[in-house]
Write an enzyme that holds these catalytic residues in place. Structure first.
Site, PDB file in Angstrom:
ATOM      1  N   ASN A   8       3.629   0.332   2.629  1.00  0.00           N
ATOM      2  CA  ASN A   8       3.452  -0.069   1.658  1.00  0.00           C
ATOM      3  C   ASN A   8       2.131   0.247   1.031  1.00  0.00           C
ATOM      4  OD1 ASN A   8       5.842  -1.194   0.790  1.00  0.00           O
ATOM      5  ND2 ASN A   8       5.713  -2.862   1.955  1.00  0.00           N
ATOM      6  N   ASN A   9       1.379   0.992   1.999  1.00  0.00           N
ATOM      7  CA  ASN A   9       0.072   1.391   1.509  1.00  0.00           C
ATOM      8  C   ASN A   9       0.010   2.741   1.041  1.00  0.00           C
ATOM      9  OD1 ASN A   9      -2.824   2.614   2.191  1.00  0.00           O
ATOM     10  ND2 ASN A   9      -3.049   1.015   3.874  1.00  0.00           N
ATOM     11  N   ALA A  10      -0.643   2.894  -0.240  1.00  0.00           N
ATOM     12  CA  ALA A  10      -0.496   4.277  -0.872  1.00  0.00           C
ATOM     13  C   ALA A  10      -1.306   5.003  -0.268  1.00  0.00           C
ATOM     14  CB  ALA A  10      -0.704   4.084  -2.299  1.00  0.00           C
ATOM     15  N   LYS A  12      -1.936   5.625   2.851  1.00  0.00           N
ATOM     16  CA  LYS A  12      -1.517   6.108   3.977  1.00  0.00           C
ATOM     17  C   LYS A  12      -0.335   6.925   3.460  1.00  0.00           C
ATOM     18  CE  LYS A  12      -0.182   3.213   7.564  1.00  0.00           C
ATOM     19  NZ  LYS A  12      -0.128   2.073   8.373  1.00  0.00           N
ATOM     20  N   ASP A  68       2.032   2.119  13.592  1.00  0.00           N
ATOM     21  CA  ASP A  68       0.962   0.804  13.568  1.00  0.00           C
ATOM     22  C   ASP A  68      -0.313   1.403  13.944  1.00  0.00           C
ATOM     23  OD1 ASP A  68      -0.011  -1.780  13.062  1.00  0.00           O
ATOM     24  OD2 ASP A  68       0.903  -2.570  14.861  1.00  0.00           O
ATOM     25  N   ASP A 151     -12.763   2.282   7.237  1.00  0.00           N
ATOM     26  CA  ASP A 151     -13.509   3.578   7.207  1.00  0.00           C
ATOM     27  C   ASP A 151     -14.953   3.610   7.219  1.00  0.00           C
ATOM     28  OD1 ASP A 151     -11.239   5.058   7.756  1.00  0.00           O
ATOM     29  OD2 ASP A 151     -10.602   5.528   5.879  1.00  0.00           O
ATOM     30  N   HIS A 176      -6.944   9.796  13.836  1.00  0.00           N
ATOM     31  CA  HIS A 176      -5.718   9.340  14.664  1.00  0.00           C
ATOM     32  C   HIS A 176      -4.507   9.459  13.955  1.00  0.00           C
ATOM     33  CE1 HIS A 176      -7.581   6.557  11.512  1.00  0.00           C
ATOM     34  NE2 HIS A 176      -6.521   5.793  11.538  1.00  0.00           N
ATOM     35  N   ARG A 177      -4.207   8.966  12.792  1.00  0.00           N
ATOM     36  CA  ARG A 177      -2.946   9.020  12.179  1.00  0.00           C
ATOM     37  C   ARG A 177      -2.479  10.703  11.895  1.00  0.00           C
ATOM     38  NH1 ARG A 177      -3.346   4.972   9.571  1.00  0.00           N
ATOM     39  NH2 ARG A 177      -4.822   6.034   8.052  1.00  0.00           N
TER      40      ARG A 177
HETATM   41  P1  ITT Z   1       1.352  -0.922   6.306  1.00  0.00           P
HETATM   42  O1  ITT Z   1       1.354  -1.659   7.567  1.00  0.00           O
HETATM   43  O2  ITT Z   1       1.907  -1.150   5.109  1.00  0.00           O
HETATM   44  O3  ITT Z   1       1.535   0.601   6.811  1.00  0.00           O
HETATM   45  P2  ITT Z   1      -1.439  -1.462   6.704  1.00  0.00           P
HETATM   46  O4  ITT Z   1      -2.793  -1.264   5.881  1.00  0.00           O
HETATM   47  O5  ITT Z   1      -1.117  -2.868   7.510  1.00  0.00           O
HETATM   48  O6  ITT Z   1      -0.224  -0.860   6.002  1.00  0.00           O
HETATM   49  P3  ITT Z   1      -1.770  -0.917   9.618  1.00  0.00           P
HETATM   50  O7  ITT Z   1      -1.074  -1.972   9.921  1.00  0.00           O
HETATM   51  O8  ITT Z   1      -1.438   0.280  10.379  1.00  0.00           O
HETATM   52  O9  ITT Z   1      -1.560  -0.626   8.183  1.00  0.00           O
HETATM   53  O10 ITT Z   1      -3.313  -1.123   9.727  1.00  0.00           O
HETATM   54  C1  ITT Z   1      -3.926  -1.905  10.378  1.00  0.00           C
HETATM   55  C2  ITT Z   1      -5.148  -2.246   9.853  1.00  0.00           C
HETATM   56  O11 ITT Z   1      -6.327  -1.077  10.320  1.00  0.00           O
HETATM   57  C3  ITT Z   1      -5.577  -2.449   8.560  1.00  0.00           C
HETATM   58  O12 ITT Z   1      -6.530  -3.627   8.488  1.00  0.00           O
HETATM   59  C4  ITT Z   1      -5.820  -1.016   7.930  1.00  0.00           C
HETATM   60  O13 ITT Z   1      -6.576  -1.295   6.858  1.00  0.00           O
HETATM   61  C5  ITT Z   1      -6.706  -0.668   9.343  1.00  0.00           C
HETATM   62  N1  ITT Z   1      -6.659   0.931   9.082  1.00  0.00           N
HETATM   63  C6  ITT Z   1      -5.326   1.597   9.435  1.00  0.00           C
HETATM   64  N2  ITT Z   1      -5.597   3.091   9.299  1.00  0.00           N
HETATM   65  C7  ITT Z   1      -6.908   3.108   9.005  1.00  0.00           C
HETATM   66  C8  ITT Z   1      -7.519   4.197   8.605  1.00  0.00           C
HETATM   67  O14 ITT Z   1      -7.326   5.376   8.866  1.00  0.00           O
HETATM   68  N3  ITT Z   1      -9.003   3.923   8.463  1.00  0.00           N
HETATM   69  C9  ITT Z   1      -9.462   2.656   8.469  1.00  0.00           C
HETATM   70  N4  ITT Z   1      -8.649   1.475   8.702  1.00  0.00           N
HETATM   71  C10 ITT Z   1      -7.468   1.797   8.800  1.00  0.00           C
END
Ligand code: ITT
Length: 190
Positions: A8-10, A12, A68, A151, A176-177
């Site tokens: 649900n993260n736009a 991402k 995740d 970030d 990473h992603r």
């Molecule tokens: P969804 O579960 O809806 O995909 P989310 O923001 O919860 O969205 P994650 O569970 O993967 O996504 O992220 C876990 C945490 O890590 C969350 O606090 C994110 O903001 C952070 N995070 C994930 N990817 C990141 C990135 O590329 N840069 C910085 N922080 C990141």
């Protein structure tokens, strides 16, 4: 090919769509009618990624993938790790999470950290796992306005700036992603 991406993260969704390219049409959770929160209570990133992917597959029968991500900080024994989203509070409070991280890192000389993504794919009922890692360090203060989450506090190895100071393209090329998604796209293209 149509693929559901469990987010649900736009931010991402945009990042990942850019990486997989136009051959794949990514459909968000909302677009396939899933509005409820999918529980992410597993003790590992891999566990959570598979829970999400299996949930979507059983609800929609559509090919799908879920990720995740965790920020793993050496001096904190790998924390916040799988609890990255819920580090400071129960919700996704980025500001509170960053504040807590800075607090816990006070006085620590070892700033080494990594972002790690586990990406679970379900394709025609079969399960696959991809991983992406980027190493770097935790900064002493926030830098930059771009990106999201942690970030502004993370400087990737080999770069003299934070993820939040980089263009989306540059971040994608080493993140990473980005790495996990390229492995997934390579697999799908085979
Ligand atoms: P969804 O579960 O809806 O995909 P989310 O923001 O919860 O969205 P994650 O569970 O993967 O996504 O992220 C876990 C945490 O890590 C969350 O606090 C994110 O903001 C952070 N995070 C994930 N990817 C990141 C990135 O590329 N840069 C910085 N922080 C990141």
């Amino acid at each position: 090919m149509k693929l559901v991406f469990a987010t649900n993260n736009a931010h991402k969704l945009r990042e990942v769509q850019q990486t997989v390219g136009e051959a794949f049409e990514l459909v968000s959770l909302k677009e396939c009618g899933i509005t409820e929160d999918i529980p992410e209570n597993e003790p590992t990133l891999e566990g959570n990624a598979f829970v999400k992917a299996r949930y979507i597959y059983s609800r929609t029968g559509l090919n799908c993938f879920a990720d995740d991500t965790g920020l793993e900080v050496e001096a904190l024994g790998g924390e916040p790790g799988v609890r990255s989203a819920r580090y400071a509070t129960d919700g996704h409070d980025d500001e509170a999470n960053k504040c807590l991280l800075l607090e816990r890192m006070e006085g620590k000389e070892n700033r080494a950290a990594q972002f790690r993504t586990a990406m679970a794919l379900i394709l025609d009922g079969k399960e696959y796992l991809f991983e992406g890692i980027v190493r770097g360090k935790i900064l002493h203060e926030q830098r930059g306005e771009g990106g999201f989450g942690y970030d502004p506090l993370f400087a990737p190895e080999g770069w003299d700036c934070s993820f939040a100071e980089m263009s989306a393209e540059d971040k994608n090329s080493i993140s990473h992603r980005g790495r996990a998604v390229r492995k997934l796209a390579e697999f799908l293209n085979k």
